[in-house]
Design a protein around this motif. Structure first.
Motif, PDB file in Angstrom:
ATOM      1  N   GLY A  16       0.818  -1.210   0.000  1.00 33.02           N
ATOM      2  CA  GLY A  16       0.000   0.000   0.000  1.00 33.02           C
ATOM      3  C   GLY A  16       0.849   1.258   0.000  1.00 33.02           C
ATOM      4  N   LEU A  17       1.939   1.246   0.800  1.00 36.29           N
ATOM      5  CA  LEU A  17       2.855   2.391   0.801  1.00 36.29           C
ATOM      6  C   LEU A  17       3.545   2.565  -0.545  1.00 36.29           C
ATOM      7  CD1 LEU A  17       4.494   2.074   4.341  1.00 36.29           C
ATOM      8  CD2 LEU A  17       2.926   3.856   3.530  1.00 36.29           C
ATOM      9  N   ILE A  18       3.921   1.446  -1.150  1.00 33.39           N
ATOM     10  CA  ILE A  18       4.557   1.514  -2.477  1.00 33.39           C
ATOM     11  C   ILE A  18       3.573   2.087  -3.494  1.00 33.39           C
ATOM     12  CG2 ILE A  18       5.442   0.084  -4.371  1.00 33.39           C
ATOM     13  CD1 ILE A  18       6.714  -1.722  -2.188  1.00 33.39           C
ATOM     14  N   ALA A  19       2.324   1.620  -3.455  1.00 30.19           N
ATOM     15  CA  ALA A  19       1.305   2.142  -4.381  1.00 30.19           C
ATOM     16  C   ALA A  19       1.101   3.638  -4.158  1.00 30.19           C
ATOM     17  CB  ALA A  19      -0.005   1.381  -4.195  1.00 30.19           C
ATOM     18  N   ALA A  20       1.055   4.063  -2.880  1.00 29.71           N
ATOM     19  CA  ALA A  20       0.891   5.486  -2.588  1.00 29.71           C
ATOM     20  C   ALA A  20       2.084   6.285  -3.106  1.00 29.71           C
ATOM     21  CB  ALA A  20       0.717   5.697  -1.082  1.00 29.71           C
ATOM     22  N   GLY A  21       3.283   5.735  -2.955  1.00 32.86           N
ATOM     23  CA  GLY A  21       4.481   6.405  -3.477  1.00 32.86           C
ATOM     24  C   GLY A  21       4.415   6.580  -4.989  1.00 32.86           C
ATOM     25  N   PHE A  22       3.953   5.533  -5.679  1.00 36.48           N
ATOM     26  CA  PHE A  22       3.821   5.640  -7.136  1.00 36.48           C
ATOM     27  C   PHE A  22       2.745   6.658  -7.523  1.00 36.48           C
ATOM     28  CE2 PHE A  22       5.699   1.195  -7.609  1.00 36.48           C
ATOM     29  CZ  PHE A  22       6.924   1.681  -8.049  1.00 36.48           C
ATOM     30  N   LEU A  23       1.674   6.749  -6.739  1.00 35.56           N
ATOM     31  CA  LEU A  23       0.648   7.748  -7.041  1.00 35.56           C
ATOM     32  C   LEU A  23       1.175   9.168  -6.831  1.00 35.56           C
ATOM     33  CD1 LEU A  23      -2.558   6.063  -5.574  1.00 35.56           C
ATOM     34  CD2 LEU A  23      -1.960   6.389  -7.990  1.00 35.56           C
ATOM     35  N   ILE A  24       2.017   9.346  -5.823  1.00 28.91           N
ATOM     36  CA  ILE A  24       2.640  10.661  -5.612  1.00 28.91           C
ATOM     37  C   ILE A  24       3.576  10.983  -6.777  1.00 28.91           C
ATOM     38  CG2 ILE A  24       4.265  11.942  -4.154  1.00 28.91           C
ATOM     39  CD1 ILE A  24       2.963  10.445  -1.753  1.00 28.91           C
ATOM     40  N   ALA A  25       4.351   9.958  -7.192  1.00 31.12           N
ATOM     41  CA  ALA A  25       5.240  10.166  -8.340  1.00 31.12           C
ATOM     42  C   ALA A  25       4.439  10.489  -9.595  1.00 31.12           C
ATOM     43  CB  ALA A  25       6.100   8.925  -8.557  1.00 31.12           C
ATOM     44  N   LEU A  26       3.286   9.851  -9.767  1.00 32.42           N
ATOM     45  CA  LEU A  26       2.417  10.153 -10.912  1.00 32.42           C
ATOM     46  C   LEU A  26       1.952  11.610 -10.856  1.00 32.42           C
ATOM     47  CD1 LEU A  26       0.549   9.368 -13.327  1.00 32.42           C
ATOM     48  CD2 LEU A  26      -1.151   8.725 -11.605  1.00 32.42           C
ATOM     49  N   ARG A  27       1.574  12.046  -9.685  1.00 30.21           N
ATOM     50  CA  ARG A  27       1.092  13.421  -9.517  1.00 30.21           C
ATOM     51  C   ARG A  27       2.199  14.435  -9.824  1.00 30.21           C
ATOM     52  NH1 ARG A  27      -3.322  16.699  -9.046  1.00 30.21           N
ATOM     53  NH2 ARG A  27      -2.971  18.281  -7.489  1.00 30.21           N
ATOM     54  N   VAL A  28       3.420  14.126  -9.365  1.00 31.23           N
ATOM     55  CA  VAL A  28       4.534  15.057  -9.548  1.00 31.23           C
ATOM     56  C   VAL A  28       5.022  15.066 -10.995  1.00 31.23           C
ATOM     57  CG1 VAL A  28       6.942  15.519  -8.898  1.00 31.23           C
ATOM     58  CG2 VAL A  28       5.246  14.944  -7.145  1.00 31.23           C
ATOM     59  N   THR A  29       5.192  13.868 -11.598  1.00 32.62           N
ATOM     60  CA  THR A  29       5.820  13.789 -12.922  1.00 32.62           C
ATOM     61  C   THR A  29       4.828  13.727 -14.067  1.00 32.62           C
ATOM     62  OG1 THR A  29       5.912  11.372 -12.922  1.00 32.62           O
ATOM     63  CG2 THR A  29       7.793  12.562 -11.946  1.00 32.62           C
ATOM     64  N   GLN A  30       3.564  13.355 -13.773  1.00 30.29           N
ATOM     65  CA  GLN A  30       2.533  13.196 -14.806  1.00 30.29           C
ATOM     66  C   GLN A  30       2.908  12.131 -15.834  1.00 30.29           C
ATOM     67  OE1 GLN A  30      -0.516  14.915 -14.816  1.00 30.29           O
ATOM     68  NE2 GLN A  30       0.173  15.458 -12.775  1.00 30.29           N
ATOM     69  N   GLN A  31       3.661  11.107 -15.399  1.00 31.25           N
ATOM     70  CA  GLN A  31       4.027  10.006 -16.296  1.00 31.25           C
ATOM     71  C   GLN A  31       3.149   8.794 -15.966  1.00 31.25           C
ATOM     72  OE1 GLN A  31       8.188   9.201 -16.213  1.00 31.25           O
ATOM     73  NE2 GLN A  31       8.763  11.299 -16.754  1.00 31.25           N
ATOM     74  N   GLY A  32       2.487   8.260 -16.995  1.00 28.05           N
ATOM     75  CA  GLY A  32       1.527   7.176 -16.830  1.00 28.05           C
ATOM     76  C   GLY A  32       2.121   5.878 -16.319  1.00 28.05           C
ATOM     77  N   GLU A  33       3.417   5.683 -16.478  1.00 30.51           N
ATOM     78  CA  GLU A  33       4.038   4.434 -15.998  1.00 30.51           C
ATOM     79  C   GLU A  33       3.897   4.293 -14.483  1.00 30.51           C
ATOM     80  OE1 GLU A  33       8.702   5.326 -15.392  1.00 30.51           O
ATOM     81  OE2 GLU A  33       7.986   5.591 -17.459  1.00 30.51           O
ATOM     82  N   TYR A  34       3.834   5.399 -13.758  1.00 29.83           N
ATOM     83  CA  TYR A  34       3.673   5.342 -12.305  1.00 29.83           C
ATOM     84  C   TYR A  34       2.267   4.882 -11.914  1.00 29.83           C
ATOM     85  CZ  TYR A  34       8.189   7.589 -11.913  1.00 29.83           C
ATOM     86  OH  TYR A  34       9.539   7.867 -11.999  1.00 29.83           O
ATOM     87  N   LEU A  35       1.273   5.229 -12.749  1.00 28.65           N
ATOM     88  CA  LEU A  35      -0.081   4.745 -12.494  1.00 28.65           C
ATOM     89  C   LEU A  35      -0.136   3.225 -12.642  1.00 28.65           C
ATOM     90  CD1 LEU A  35      -3.073   5.170 -11.952  1.00 28.65           C
ATOM     91  CD2 LEU A  35      -3.390   5.563 -14.415  1.00 28.65           C
ATOM     92  N   ILE A  36       0.513   2.704 -13.667  1.00 26.54           N
ATOM     93  CA  ILE A  36       0.540   1.254 -13.886  1.00 26.54           C
ATOM     94  C   ILE A  36       1.229   0.566 -12.704  1.00 26.54           C
ATOM     95  CG2 ILE A  36       1.491  -0.577 -15.349  1.00 26.54           C
ATOM     96  CD1 ILE A  36       1.068   1.378 -17.730  1.00 26.54           C
ATOM     97  N   ARG A  37       2.329   1.123 -12.243  1.00 30.79           N
ATOM     98  CA  ARG A  37       3.041   0.528 -11.107  1.00 30.79           C
ATOM     99  C   ARG A  37       2.189   0.576  -9.828  1.00 30.79           C
ATOM    100  NH1 ARG A  37       8.968   3.197 -12.360  1.00 30.79           N
ATOM    101  NH2 ARG A  37       9.358   1.977 -14.246  1.00 30.79           N
TER     102      ARG A  37
END
Length: 196
Positions: A16-37
């Motif tokens: 869950g923490l990893i998923a939240a980290g990827f969602l934060i990275a998605l928000r910051v970078t706007q790169q779709g690969e973080y959503l998939i992760r």
């Protein structure tokens, strides 16, 4: 494998923490690969929870018997109590067998007279042998209620006792108590004395 079958919460929390980290990275970078992760991490967490929910271990079955016994004792449902006992159940205290061969009617009749306000099980530790098909559970019981004796009604405010139960698998997936041992806080000898 015990992380999946007994307690998957640390692994689920980490995912869950990893998923939240990827969602934060998605928000910051706007790169779709973080959503998939993030979706993969969340999916794995849900998969582990589903495995834990579907995979019931022998230890969990033993724990369920202990909790159901406590509930049956609190409700005064002696037929439910006896349904969890083997016919050859033994009551043992201080390495001495007090009752064997399933003759627990005297104790159950005393238990039937008791009126419990509450019965709570905690500090439960259960274990089972995969090859022996035997198990045990050690736990603490806190109870309150009234118990009739030959001289007067005994009102026990908050009885704190410790118990050790022996288990045997009678049929696949069905565990029953074949040994009852109070470790601390209860004298079976006192309970076996006739009531008024």
């Amino acid at each position: 494998m015990t992380y999946l079958s007994e307690d998957p919460w640390p692994l689920v929390g980490l995912l869950g923490l990893i998923a939240a980290g990827f969602l934060i990275a998605l928000r910051v970078t706007q790169q779709g690969e973080y959503l998939i992760r993030a979706l993969v991490a969340a999916g794995l967490a849900l998969l582990f929870l589903a495995v834990e929910w579907a995979w019931v271990t022998d230890n969990e079955r033993i724990e369920a018997v202990v909790y159901d016994l406590a509930s049956a004792v609190e409700a005064g449902d002696l037929s439910r109590v006896t349904s969890h006992l083997t016919p050859d159940v033994r009551l043992v205290q201080n390495d001495r067998t007090l009752i064997e061969g399933g003759r627990i009617d005297a104790l159950l009749s005393q238990l039937e007279n008791a009126r419990f306000d509450f019965v709570r099980v905690n500090q439960l530790e259960a274990e089972s042998g995969a090859h022996t098909r035997r198990g045990r559970a050690e736990f603490r019981v806190v109870a309150s209620g009234t118990f009739p004796t030959s001289t007067a009604d005994l009102n026990f405010g908050s009885l704190d006792s410790r118990w050790d139960l022996g288990f045997r698998e009678t049929t696949p997936g069905v565990w029953k108590v074949n040994r009852i041992t109070p470790i601390r806080g209860v004298s079976l000898g006192a309970l076996l004395r006739p009531s008024r």
